[in-house]
Design an enzyme around this catalytic site. Structure first.
Site, PDB file in Angstrom:
ATOM      1  N   GLY A 111      32.754  57.170  44.724  1.00 40.07           N
ATOM      2  CA  GLY A 111      32.283  56.512  45.398  1.00 40.07           C
ATOM      3  C   GLY A 111      30.900  55.762  45.011  1.00 40.07           C
ATOM      4  O   GLY A 111      30.363  54.734  45.814  1.00 40.07           O
ATOM      5  N   CYS A 112      30.414  55.808  43.911  1.00 37.73           N
ATOM      6  CA  CYS A 112      29.422  55.580  43.209  1.00 37.73           C
ATOM      7  C   CYS A 112      29.787  54.192  42.400  1.00 37.73           C
ATOM      8  O   CYS A 112      30.546  54.444  41.509  1.00 37.73           O
ATOM      9  CB  CYS A 112      28.401  56.215  42.585  1.00 37.73           C
ATOM     10  SG  CYS A 112      27.879  57.760  43.368  1.00 37.73           S
ATOM     11  N   GLN A 113      28.928  53.142  42.544  1.00 35.50           N
ATOM     12  CA  GLN A 113      29.183  51.956  41.490  1.00 35.50           C
ATOM     13  C   GLN A 113      28.766  52.464  39.828  1.00 35.50           C
ATOM     14  O   GLN A 113      29.698  52.091  39.180  1.00 35.50           O
ATOM     15  CB  GLN A 113      28.377  50.958  41.932  1.00 35.50           C
ATOM     16  CG  GLN A 113      28.320  49.557  41.362  1.00 35.50           C
ATOM     17  CD  GLN A 113      27.387  48.547  41.838  1.00 35.50           C
ATOM     18  OE1 GLN A 113      26.841  48.791  42.758  1.00 35.50           O
ATOM     19  NE2 GLN A 113      27.567  47.414  41.329  1.00 35.50           N
TER      20      GLN A 113
END
Length: 139
Positions: A53-55
């Site tokens: 879920g992290c860029q």
């Protein structure tokens, strides 16, 4: 190296950020915090430690010493390393009960953080927090 959550607390970060008048200065401070995070050993940069879920790429490890959780984190992006430091200041060295009772939303509001992050950065920050809370909840 600074131990976020042990030597540097969430209150310390709230106090420090309150000194800055502009968000540009606050960003610089957050990036500087990230530079204080020790790099995660290459052996810890595994798929299992990757936060979804992290860029950017974010790795988070945890271990328990007695009743307290110790987290280490790293990222390939400077601003994200700084955000990790902000999160670790809230949770590192705490018990499961303290982690689950900590009002992270109020902390982020005190820092006025979410409105100054892109939606993807904000979602990534929430994913980091969820990973820590899930670890504490699992015991």
């Amino acid at each position: 190296m600074t131990q976020f959550g042990i030597e540097t607390t969430s209150e310390d970060i709230v106090d420090a950020l309150s000194f800055f008048d502009t968000w540009e200065d606050r960003y610089k401070y957050i990036i500087d915090l990230g530079k204080e995070l020790p790099p995660l050993d290459e052996s810890e940069r595994t798929e299992a430690n990757l936060v979804r879920g992290c860029q950017s790429q974010v790795w988070l490890t945890s271990r328990k010493e007695g009743e307290r959780y110790l987290f280490e984190a790293d990222s390939d992006a400077f601003i994200v390393k700084g955000l990790l430091a902000v999160v670790l200041a809230a949770y590192n060295g705490k018990t499961a009960e303290q982690i689950l009772d900590f009002d992270i939303e109020a902390y982020f509001q005190q820092l006025n953080l979410m409105k100054h992050l892109s939606m993807t950065r904000g979602n990534g920050l929430k994913a980091m927090v969820k990973r820590i809370q899930d670890t504490a909840a699992a015991g």
